[in-house]
Write a protein that holds these residues in place. Structure first.
Motif, PDB file in Angstrom:
ATOM      1  N   GLU A 135     -42.920  20.299 -13.441  1.00  0.00           N
ATOM      2  CA  GLU A 135     -43.211  21.643 -12.919  1.00  0.00           C
ATOM      3  C   GLU A 135     -41.971  22.262 -12.283  1.00  0.00           C
ATOM      4  O   GLU A 135     -41.764  23.469 -12.376  1.00  0.00           O
ATOM      5  CB  GLU A 135     -44.360  21.567 -11.915  1.00  0.00           C
ATOM      6  CG  GLU A 135     -45.692  21.175 -12.544  1.00  0.00           C
ATOM      7  CD  GLU A 135     -46.820  21.198 -11.547  1.00  0.00           C
ATOM      8  OE1 GLU A 135     -47.361  22.294 -11.289  1.00  0.00           O
ATOM      9  OE2 GLU A 135     -47.161  20.122 -11.007  1.00  0.00           O
ATOM     10  N   GLU A 136     -41.176  21.429 -11.617  1.00  0.00           N
ATOM     11  CA  GLU A 136     -39.902  21.859 -11.044  1.00  0.00           C
ATOM     12  C   GLU A 136     -38.818  20.931 -11.569  1.00  0.00           C
ATOM     13  O   GLU A 136     -38.993  19.720 -11.621  1.00  0.00           O
ATOM     14  CB  GLU A 136     -39.936  21.807  -9.508  1.00  0.00           C
ATOM     15  CG  GLU A 136     -40.998  22.687  -8.874  1.00  0.00           C
ATOM     16  CD  GLU A 136     -40.706  24.172  -9.049  1.00  0.00           C
ATOM     17  OE1 GLU A 136     -39.511  24.514  -9.242  1.00  0.00           O
ATOM     18  OE2 GLU A 136     -41.647  24.967  -9.007  1.00  0.00           O
ATOM     19  N   GLY A 137     -37.679  21.500 -11.948  1.00  0.00           N
ATOM     20  CA  GLY A 137     -36.591  20.682 -12.465  1.00  0.00           C
ATOM     21  C   GLY A 137     -36.692  20.484 -13.969  1.00  0.00           C
ATOM     22  O   GLY A 137     -37.501  21.127 -14.654  1.00  0.00           O
ATOM     23  N   TYR A 138     -35.881  19.541 -14.485  1.00  0.00           N
ATOM     24  CA  TYR A 138     -35.740  19.369 -15.922  1.00  0.00           C
ATOM     25  C   TYR A 138     -35.622  17.893 -16.281  1.00  0.00           C
ATOM     26  O   TYR A 138     -35.473  17.022 -15.419  1.00  0.00           O
ATOM     27  CB  TYR A 138     -34.505  20.137 -16.429  1.00  0.00           C
ATOM     28  CG  TYR A 138     -34.595  21.615 -16.140  1.00  0.00           C
ATOM     29  CD1 TYR A 138     -35.255  22.471 -17.012  1.00  0.00           C
ATOM     30  CD2 TYR A 138     -34.055  22.153 -14.973  1.00  0.00           C
ATOM     31  CE1 TYR A 138     -35.365  23.832 -16.746  1.00  0.00           C
ATOM     32  CE2 TYR A 138     -34.154  23.512 -14.693  1.00  0.00           C
ATOM     33  CZ  TYR A 138     -34.820  24.338 -15.592  1.00  0.00           C
ATOM     34  OH  TYR A 138     -34.934  25.672 -15.316  1.00  0.00           O
TER      35      TYR A 138
ATOM     36  N   TYR B  81     -43.678  20.667 -17.957  1.00  0.00           N
ATOM     37  CA  TYR B  81     -43.383  19.390 -17.290  1.00  0.00           C
ATOM     38  C   TYR B  81     -41.893  19.094 -17.404  1.00  0.00           C
ATOM     39  O   TYR B  81     -41.333  19.189 -18.494  1.00  0.00           O
ATOM     40  CB  TYR B  81     -44.197  18.276 -17.945  1.00  0.00           C
ATOM     41  CG  TYR B  81     -43.878  16.886 -17.427  1.00  0.00           C
ATOM     42  CD1 TYR B  81     -44.548  16.381 -16.320  1.00  0.00           C
ATOM     43  CD2 TYR B  81     -42.925  16.093 -18.055  1.00  0.00           C
ATOM     44  CE1 TYR B  81     -44.264  15.103 -15.849  1.00  0.00           C
ATOM     45  CE2 TYR B  81     -42.634  14.826 -17.584  1.00  0.00           C
ATOM     46  CZ  TYR B  81     -43.302  14.337 -16.484  1.00  0.00           C
ATOM     47  OH  TYR B  81     -43.031  13.069 -16.002  1.00  0.00           O
TER      48      TYR B  81
ATOM     49  N   ARG C 290     -37.381  20.438 -21.210  1.00  0.00           N
ATOM     50  CA  ARG C 290     -38.732  20.378 -20.635  1.00  0.00           C
ATOM     51  C   ARG C 290     -39.735  20.112 -21.747  1.00  0.00           C
ATOM     52  O   ARG C 290     -39.414  20.189 -22.946  1.00  0.00           O
ATOM     53  CB  ARG C 290     -39.105  21.686 -19.926  1.00  0.00           C
ATOM     54  CG  ARG C 290     -38.211  22.056 -18.781  1.00  0.00           C
ATOM     55  CD  ARG C 290     -38.698  23.317 -18.095  1.00  0.00           C
ATOM     56  NE  ARG C 290     -39.620  23.029 -17.017  1.00  0.00           N
ATOM     57  CZ  ARG C 290     -40.261  23.964 -16.313  1.00  0.00           C
ATOM     58  NH1 ARG C 290     -40.091  25.247 -16.611  1.00  0.00           N
ATOM     59  NH2 ARG C 290     -41.065  23.641 -15.336  1.00  0.00           N
TER      60      ARG C 290
ATOM     61  N   THR D  13     -30.129  27.498 -16.271  1.00  0.00           N
ATOM     62  CA  THR D  13     -30.544  26.188 -15.757  1.00  0.00           C
ATOM     63  C   THR D  13     -29.394  25.332 -15.272  1.00  0.00           C
ATOM     64  O   THR D  13     -29.611  24.325 -14.605  1.00  0.00           O
ATOM     65  CB  THR D  13     -31.296  25.410 -16.849  1.00  0.00           C
ATOM     66  OG1 THR D  13     -30.386  25.128 -17.926  1.00  0.00           O
ATOM     67  CG2 THR D  13     -32.479  26.201 -17.371  1.00  0.00           C
TER      68      THR D  13
ATOM     69  N   ALA E 213     -38.448  14.492 -12.557  1.00  0.00           N
ATOM     70  CA  ALA E 213     -37.326  15.350 -12.946  1.00  0.00           C
ATOM     71  C   ALA E 213     -36.015  14.579 -12.847  1.00  0.00           C
ATOM     72  O   ALA E 213     -35.815  13.763 -11.942  1.00  0.00           O
ATOM     73  CB  ALA E 213     -37.278  16.586 -12.056  1.00  0.00           C
TER      74      ALA E 213
ATOM     75  N   SER F 246     -41.840  13.627  -9.115  1.00  0.00           N
ATOM     76  CA  SER F 246     -41.994  14.543 -10.245  1.00  0.00           C
ATOM     77  C   SER F 246     -41.514  13.991 -11.575  1.00  0.00           C
ATOM     78  O   SER F 246     -41.947  14.440 -12.637  1.00  0.00           O
ATOM     79  CB  SER F 246     -41.252  15.848  -9.947  1.00  0.00           C
ATOM     80  OG  SER F 246     -39.842  15.639  -9.972  1.00  0.00           O
TER      81      SER F 246
ATOM     82  N   SER G  40     -32.099  13.876 -12.148  1.00  0.00           N
ATOM     83  CA  SER G  40     -30.948  14.271 -11.332  1.00  0.00           C
ATOM     84  C   SER G  40     -29.971  13.101 -11.369  1.00  0.00           C
ATOM     85  O   SER G  40     -30.364  11.959 -11.648  1.00  0.00           O
ATOM     86  CB  SER G  40     -31.362  14.583  -9.892  1.00  0.00           C
ATOM     87  OG  SER G  40     -31.884  13.426  -9.264  1.00  0.00           O
TER      88      SER G  40
ATOM     89  N   TRP H 219     -49.217  24.428 -19.265  1.00  0.00           N
ATOM     90  CA  TRP H 219     -48.368  23.826 -18.231  1.00  0.00           C
ATOM     91  C   TRP H 219     -46.981  23.510 -18.795  1.00  0.00           C
ATOM     92  O   TRP H 219     -46.772  23.493 -20.012  1.00  0.00           O
ATOM     93  CB  TRP H 219     -48.979  22.579 -17.601  1.00  0.00           C
ATOM     94  CG  TRP H 219     -49.544  21.512 -18.512  1.00  0.00           C
ATOM     95  CD1 TRP H 219     -50.867  21.233 -18.707  1.00  0.00           C
ATOM     96  CD2 TRP H 219     -48.828  20.542 -19.311  1.00  0.00           C
ATOM     97  NE1 TRP H 219     -51.026  20.180 -19.589  1.00  0.00           N
ATOM     98  CE2 TRP H 219     -49.785  19.732 -19.963  1.00  0.00           C
ATOM     99  CE3 TRP H 219     -47.485  20.293 -19.537  1.00  0.00           C
ATOM    100  CZ2 TRP H 219     -49.448  18.681 -20.825  1.00  0.00           C
ATOM    101  CZ3 TRP H 219     -47.121  19.249 -20.412  1.00  0.00           C
ATOM    102  CH2 TRP H 219     -48.097  18.460 -21.026  1.00  0.00           C
TER     103      TRP H 219
END
Length: 429
Positions: free
Chosen positions: A269-272, A267, A249, A242, A387, A385, A389, A265
């Motif tokens: 869905e994409e990324g962290y 969460y 997650r 990762t 996520a 999302s 960054s 599922w």
């Protein structure tokens, strides 16, 4: 089962990451002075897991002052009666869960001479420990069965390692986030005293949808009709897959048949998320929505390793991935530090937030540990999302004004707090 070199190195790394820093020698005996724990807590009190203090405290919500305490040094004097050189208790309290008869307590001793961990139940009426788990017994056909029955075995998987949370299943079995062993266990605890728990099922990386996830730090048990679900929060992951060990997650698993778990599922869905803790799904939002809250511990920092956190919010169901709403901050007081938990109280109008300040007491950050209440209004979906960054391009920050004053004083990186009696806004089908 002999531990491999890789496993030993991993164990050292995990201990450094998740313990409270260096492991100094034991020092002063902790007498844990203070009013005794009551047979029944009163409405308007807040129960706090004071991790570094090695105790659970009851705080008056109006005045914010400590009213009583329950200390591991008194309950488990043979293992927990000393202090570390950094001032923290040798035994740290993590998850606390009230039930009809008392409290479930997850704890860990991080001093080098007594590296013990476990889950215990405290009976508030008898004022004694009902039982304590100090070992695991696996099913007859399990690969660890014989190893774990061998006296004096050194296999880490034969015991709990820094468990962070324990909750009851609808069938009366115990579900534990066994954090440093990277797994969730379903088991039957001993009836009385200190003893071995029977493992019914294990959820770990042997499941294909577990992926690179590491360090489950919270598990919430949810049910619908005859179905059983586990909402599992993973603080981090394998950095070789990762890019960062704090890339965490949240996953929902259906475990109606414990032998055949199914991931519903993940969460986001994409990324962290950045070092996420304590995800819970609750009812009680002002418009009746089911809300997922999570402590986004480094969520407002400029890197996965930072100093400031946030409170993640999403709409959630048992059937489809959550819909991100935003990350809550407070602009009426100092920035949130390493956030550990958040719960919705007061019919959905208030967030009860546990902020440990720094992740560890030996960290160089200067943030103060505290428990606080924030005014909450349900935001509209953000259309992104959530996520993490460094530029926060997939996050939306929302100001949540602080209400009144911080609760408790002298806390040492608290792990979670809950309103007494337990909020009745927990998920219901």
């Amino acid at each position: 089962m002999a531990a491999s070199l890789e496993g030993l190195l991993s164990s050292v790394l995990l201990t450094v990451l998740l313990s409270c820093g260096r492991l100094p020698e034991e020092s002063t005996v902790d007498t844990c002075d203070g009013p005794p724990w009551p047979a029944s807590a009163m409405p308007g009190q807040i129960m706090i897991a004071d991790t570094g203090g090695g105790k659970i405290v009851l705080v008056d919500r109006i005045g914010g002052e400590q009213e009583s305490s329950l200390c591991l040094s008194s309950l488990l004097p043979d293992d927990c009666a000393t202090l570390r050189e950094d001032g923290a208790a040798s035994c740290q309290v993590f998850g606390i869960t009230a039930d009809n008869h008392g409290l479930l307590v997850s704890f860990s001793n991080t001093s080098p001479t007594r590296a013990v961990s476990g889950v215990m139940h405290y009976d508030t009426l008898s004022e004694e420990m009902s039982w304590r788990i100090d070992g695991l017994r696996f099913p007859l056909d399990h690969a660890l069965r014989e190893t774990c029955l061998t006296m004096g075995n050194q296999e880490p998987l034969c015991r709990l390692r820094m468990p962070h949370a324990a909750n009851w299943s609808p069938d009366g079995e115990l579900v534990i986030a066994d954090t440093l062993n990277d797994r969730v266990l379903l088991l039957r605890p001993p009836d009385t005293g200190t003893g071995v728990a029977d493992v019914i099922a294990t959820l770990d990386s042997s499941e294909k949808d577990w992926g690179a996830a590491r360090w489950p730090n919270h598990v919430q048990v949810l049910s619908r009709n005859h179905e059983v679900y586990l909402l599992v929060t993973y603080k981090g992951s394998d950095p070789s897959e990762t890019g960062n060990n704090h890339a965490g997650r949240i996953m929902l698993w259906e475990v109606t048949d414990p032998a055949s778990p199914r991931r519903v599922w993940a969460y986001p869905e994409e990324g962290y998320l950045a070092a996420v803790h304590h995800a819970v799904i609750q009812e009680g939002a002002p418009d009746g929505e089911q809300l997922m809250l999570y402590a986004h511990s480094f969520g407002s920092s400029d890197a996965f390793e930072g100093e400031t956190g946030s409170i993640g919010m999403a709409l959630a169901t048992l059937d489809s991935p959550p819909v991100y709403l935003g990350d809550g901050l407070t602009s009426t007081d100092e920035a949130l530090g390493f956030v550990r938990s958040a719960d919705l109280i007061d019919n959905g109008n208030t967030l009860l937030v546990t902020d440990s300040g720094c992740e560890h007491p030996n960290d160089s950050c200067s943030r103060i540990p505290r428990v606080l209440e924030l005014s909450f209004t349900l935001p509209e979906p953000a259309g992104i999302s959530g996520a993490f960054s460094p530029d926060h391009s997939a996050q939306r920050f929302i100001d949540l004004p602080m209400l009144g004053h911080s609760l408790g004083s002298g806390l040492q990186y608290p792990f979670e707090s809950e309103l007494v009696p337990q909020p009745q806004s927990r998920f219901r089908p």
